[in-house]
Design a protein around this motif. Structure first.
Motif, PDB file in Angstrom:
ATOM      1  N   GLN A  26      39.940  14.782  50.189  1.00 28.77           N
ATOM      2  CA  GLN A  26      40.322  13.508  50.530  1.00 28.77           C
ATOM      3  C   GLN A  26      41.706  13.044  50.107  1.00 28.77           C
ATOM      4  O   GLN A  26      42.211  12.142  50.635  1.00 28.77           O
ATOM      5  CB  GLN A  26      39.291  12.689  49.841  1.00 28.77           C
ATOM      6  N   GLN A  27      42.424  13.621  49.191  1.00 24.19           N
ATOM      7  CA  GLN A  27      43.712  13.372  48.695  1.00 24.19           C
ATOM      8  C   GLN A  27      44.475  14.563  48.317  1.00 24.19           C
ATOM      9  O   GLN A  27      43.902  15.729  48.245  1.00 24.19           O
ATOM     10  CB  GLN A  27      43.942  12.260  47.554  1.00 24.19           C
ATOM     11  N   ARG A  28      45.749  14.434  48.386  1.00 27.01           N
ATOM     12  CA  ARG A  28      46.482  15.665  48.083  1.00 27.01           C
ATOM     13  C   ARG A  28      46.308  16.204  46.511  1.00 27.01           C
ATOM     14  O   ARG A  28      46.523  15.535  45.736  1.00 27.01           O
ATOM     15  CB  ARG A  28      48.140  15.459  48.220  1.00 27.01           C
ATOM     16  N   MET A  29      45.910  17.586  46.199  1.00 29.83           N
ATOM     17  CA  MET A  29      45.475  17.955  45.050  1.00 29.83           C
ATOM     18  C   MET A  29      46.501  19.210  44.827  1.00 29.83           C
ATOM     19  O   MET A  29      46.384  20.043  45.846  1.00 29.83           O
ATOM     20  CB  MET A  29      44.007  18.057  44.906  1.00 29.83           C
ATOM     21  N   VAL A  30      46.990  19.233  43.630  1.00 30.08           N
ATOM     22  CA  VAL A  30      47.610  20.541  43.189  1.00 30.08           C
ATOM     23  C   VAL A  30      46.789  21.037  41.895  1.00 30.08           C
ATOM     24  O   VAL A  30      46.462  20.638  41.246  1.00 30.08           O
ATOM     25  CB  VAL A  30      49.012  20.035  42.672  1.00 30.08           C
ATOM     26  N   ARG A  31      46.798  22.535  42.136  1.00 27.98           N
ATOM     27  CA  ARG A  31      46.210  23.294  41.026  1.00 27.98           C
ATOM     28  C   ARG A  31      47.253  23.351  39.905  1.00 27.98           C
ATOM     29  O   ARG A  31      48.240  24.116  40.108  1.00 27.98           O
ATOM     30  CB  ARG A  31      45.712  24.532  41.442  1.00 27.98           C
ATOM     31  N   VAL A  32      46.846  22.750  38.818  1.00 31.84           N
ATOM     32  CA  VAL A  32      47.565  22.641  37.456  1.00 31.84           C
ATOM     33  C   VAL A  32      47.227  23.605  36.446  1.00 31.84           C
ATOM     34  O   VAL A  32      47.995  23.720  35.472  1.00 31.84           O
ATOM     35  CB  VAL A  32      47.819  21.155  37.058  1.00 31.84           C
ATOM     36  N   GLY A  33      46.076  24.156  36.540  1.00 31.11           N
ATOM     37  CA  GLY A  33      45.728  25.234  35.522  1.00 31.11           C
ATOM     38  C   GLY A  33      44.459  25.578  35.408  1.00 31.11           C
ATOM     39  O   GLY A  33      43.726  25.440  36.523  1.00 31.11           O
ATOM     40  N   VAL A  34      44.102  26.180  34.425  1.00 33.92           N
ATOM     41  CA  VAL A  34      42.435  26.791  34.282  1.00 33.92           C
ATOM     42  C   VAL A  34      41.979  25.983  32.886  1.00 33.92           C
ATOM     43  O   VAL A  34      42.466  26.283  31.833  1.00 33.92           O
ATOM     44  CB  VAL A  34      42.528  28.178  34.150  1.00 33.92           C
ATOM     45  N   LEU A  35      40.663  25.356  33.189  1.00 32.27           N
ATOM     46  CA  LEU A  35      39.905  25.145  32.087  1.00 32.27           C
ATOM     47  C   LEU A  35      38.971  26.092  31.642  1.00 32.27           C
ATOM     48  O   LEU A  35      38.033  26.185  32.379  1.00 32.27           O
ATOM     49  CB  LEU A  35      39.291  23.588  32.015  1.00 32.27           C
ATOM     50  N   GLU A  36      39.115  26.634  30.227  1.00 32.23           N
ATOM     51  CA  GLU A  36      38.191  27.698  30.111  1.00 32.23           C
ATOM     52  C   GLU A  36      37.130  26.824  28.692  1.00 32.23           C
ATOM     53  O   GLU A  36      37.970  26.515  27.831  1.00 32.23           O
ATOM     54  CB  GLU A  36      38.807  28.913  29.317  1.00 32.23           C
ATOM     55  N   CYS A  37      35.890  27.197  28.849  1.00 35.09           N
ATOM     56  CA  CYS A  37      35.064  26.566  27.960  1.00 35.09           C
ATOM     57  C   CYS A  37      34.184  27.773  27.474  1.00 35.09           C
ATOM     58  O   CYS A  37      33.371  28.493  28.353  1.00 35.09           O
ATOM     59  CB  CYS A  37      34.459  25.268  28.332  1.00 35.09           C
ATOM     60  N   ARG A  38      33.804  27.499  26.234  1.00 34.94           N
ATOM     61  CA  ARG A  38      32.798  28.409  25.687  1.00 34.94           C
ATOM     62  C   ARG A  38      31.846  27.783  24.746  1.00 34.94           C
ATOM     63  O   ARG A  38      32.400  26.829  23.948  1.00 34.94           O
ATOM     64  CB  ARG A  38      33.393  29.555  24.745  1.00 34.94           C
TER      65      ARG A  38
END
Length: 160
Positions: A26-38
């Motif tokens: 629906q809007q212009r989105m840019v991949r800014v990184g990776v969120l890793e959770c443990r």
């Protein structure tokens, strides 16, 4: 029975990914990184669960940005998991996020199944003015005996 759990997890992950893709378009989105959770152990109570995780946002050329996450699930959630690892691609309307910019509340759909090692997926939207999307990079990994499907909320707070 194990095969049906795995198939249920894969079906839920596919559904979640399609919901995430339609919202992000629906809007212009840019991949800014990776969120890793443990995180550690979690117990499902039929109608929901609460899990606490430690998270790190990894973005090219920037120092790691740490967060504390609380995941709340509502829906079917039965069983026990010993450990959980999640990874999301972080998409935003800007190409760089500053320290703590992911803080906020996110919501979306999720599904998972485990008999020993299990699979799952979830896609979430939220953050500043609901402008950040967290899309699964791959399936969720967890160890335990569990089946879950429903709605999920994620609260991210700055961590150390």
């Amino acid at each position: 029975m194990r095969r049906s759990f795995i198939l249920a997890g894969l079906a839920a992950a596919s559904l979640v990914a399609s919901v995430a893709n339609s919202g992000a378009q629906q809007q212009r989105m840019v991949r800014v990184g990776v969120l890793e959770c443990r995180g550690g152990a979690s117990v499902g109570f039929i109608v929901g669960s609460v899990t606490n995780l430690g998270c790190v946002l990894r973005a090219d050329g920037l120092p790691e940005d740490r967060y504390v996450a609380t995941i709340r699930k509502v829906g079917l959630d039965i069983g026990i998991t010993q450990e959980t690892t999640l990874a999301w691609g972080v998409f935003a309307p800007v190409d760089r996020l500053g320290p703590g910019d992911l803080s906020g509340n996110y919501a979306g759909a999720q599904g998972s199944a485990s008999v020993g090692v299990g699979l799952g997926g979830n896609a979430l939207v939220g953050g500043s003015n609901n402008s950040i999307a967290l899309q699964p990079l791959s399936v969720q990994g967890q160890v335990g005996l569990n089946v879950a499907a429903g709605l999920e909320s994620l609260e991210l707070r700055p961590g150390r």
